[in-house]
Design a protein around this motif. Structure first.
Motif, mmCIF file in Angstrom:
data_model
loop_
_atom_site.group_PDB
_atom_site.id
_atom_site.type_symbol
_atom_site.label_atom_id
_atom_site.label_comp_id
_atom_site.label_asym_id
_atom_site.label_seq_id
_atom_site.Cartn_x
_atom_site.Cartn_y
_atom_site.Cartn_z
ATOM 1 N N THR A 11 0.830 -1.207 0.000
ATOM 2 C CA THR A 11 0.000 0.000 0.000
ATOM 3 C C THR A 11 0.865 1.258 0.000
ATOM 4 O O THR A 11 0.622 2.205 -0.765
ATOM 5 N N ARG B 9 2.506 1.772 -3.406
ATOM 6 C CA ARG B 9 1.604 2.207 -4.470
ATOM 7 C C ARG B 9 1.074 3.614 -4.284
ATOM 8 O O ARG B 9 0.564 4.213 -5.231
ATOM 9 N N THR B 10 1.149 4.143 -3.082
ATOM 10 C CA THR B 10 0.501 5.432 -2.808
ATOM 11 C C THR B 10 1.479 6.546 -2.451
ATOM 12 O O THR B 10 1.049 7.653 -2.158
#
Length: 340
Positions: free
Chosen positions: A153, A156-157
């Motif tokens: 996470t 990806r962010t």
């Protein structure tokens, strides 16, 4: 045909010279450490130069003017302790323990080559008379599904190229390859129809590793859009087209660690992904499949490993269960509850 007087005189002279070399105290043309080290570096591979180059420089500084046959085991031990005491502090450091191990290994490489070149006798190597410090148990372990999800996470962010970071993590999670194997990937190494990538790993080994068709398509799309136009071009690249280096991994884990402090505290790195995948495969598909999945089939071990082998189909079957996606080479198997 009889030999002439000149030839007989020459033969006698050579014999006398050879006998003189065998006399106690006879001097030989043995180079100094500083003179010999450039030959060692030229004969070493890129990985050896990268790992041991700094230690060879330490030897050149400490023993540079001394001949190879003048170095004693005490000298090697003293330099080992100096290397350990002055090692660069790292998060996963063991008080310089591994710096000392590398120093001994680098010294053994030096004197092994000197033996091969005939400068010293096999029993005269001072480095081989020093025992390496015992290797401590690794602190690595398999990540939990929650930890793996949190890492993905953040990748990806955050950051300026999350697509690249997400692709890296997925590649390593699916294949359990090492960093070197990922960085060596070329566009021609991806088989999108059969779901395979050709991994070039340490020791010059090559092996086909199953990947999902989705990952294979993403890898080729990444190559096309980032400038890997020729079959032999490095596949993984930055947005501006520059080929990836190991530095990208360092930056990635440093950023993840800033968002997830436990990543920094436990020194989690890309190799933990390999550990995670192989642990899961071993638990669900056995030792033979995990060994093949890791690419360890070319290494020697107990005699039973001669018979404990798995083929590409079994590795593909494990991958299909791990990812929850079908694979062209996989045998239909019941779902085993693998994390997606």
């Amino acid at each position: 045909m009889t030999a002439g007087p000149d030839r007989l005189d020459q033969a006698v002279h050579q014999l006398q010279a050879a006998l003189a070399d065998l006399q106690p105290g006879a001097t030989r043309s043995v180079p100094t450490v500083a003179q010999y080290l450039p030959q060692i570096e030229a004969a070493a591979g890129p990985a050896a130069r990268r790992t041991y180059g700094s230690y060879w420089k330490h030897m050149a500084h400490a023993w540079g003017e001394r001949r190879l046959d003048d170095i004693r085991a005490t000298d090697v031990e003293a330099l080992r302790r100096h290397a350990a005491a002055n090692a660069v502090p790292r998060r996963n450091g063991r008080s310089g323990r591994y710096a000392g191990v590398h120093l001994i290994t680098a010294a053994r490489a030096l004197f092994t080559r000197a033996i091969a070149d005939g400068y010293i006798t096999p029993d005269a190597s001072p480095a081989h008379r020093i025992s390496k410090p015992r290797r401590l148990p690794s602190t690595r372990r398999a990540l939990t599904p929650g930890e793996l999800a949190a890492i993905n996470t953040i990748a990806r962010t955050t950051g300026h190229d999350p697509a690249l970071d997400a692709l890296l993590l997925r590649l390593h999670t699916e294949t359990a390859c090492r960093r070197g194997g990922a960085l060596a990937l070329r566009a021609t190494d991806v088989d999108p129809d059969r779901g395979l990538v050709l991994l070039h790993e340490k020791g010059g080994t090559m092996r086909w590793q199953p990947v999902t068709l989705e990952l294979a398509a993403h890898l080729l799309h990444h190559a096309r859009t980032r400038g890997a136009t020729k079959p032999q071009d490095q596949l993984l690249r930055h947005r501006d087209g520059r080929p990836l280096t190991g530095r990208r991994y360092d930056q990635l884990w440093a950023r993840i660690g800033r968002h997830l402090p436990w990543v920094t505290a436990q020194c989690i790195s890309t190799h933990w992904l390999r550990h995670t995948t192989l642990t899961w495969v071993e638990r669900h598909y056995g030792y033979a499949t995990a060994r093949a999945y890791a690419g360890h089939t070319d290494t020697t071990g107990p005699a039973t490993t001669t018979y404990i082998k798995a083929d590409l189909t079994e590795v593909a079957t494990a991958l299909a269960a791990l990812t929850g996606q079908p694979h062209p080479l996989a045998v239909d198997a019941p779902h085993t509850g693998a994390p997606r």
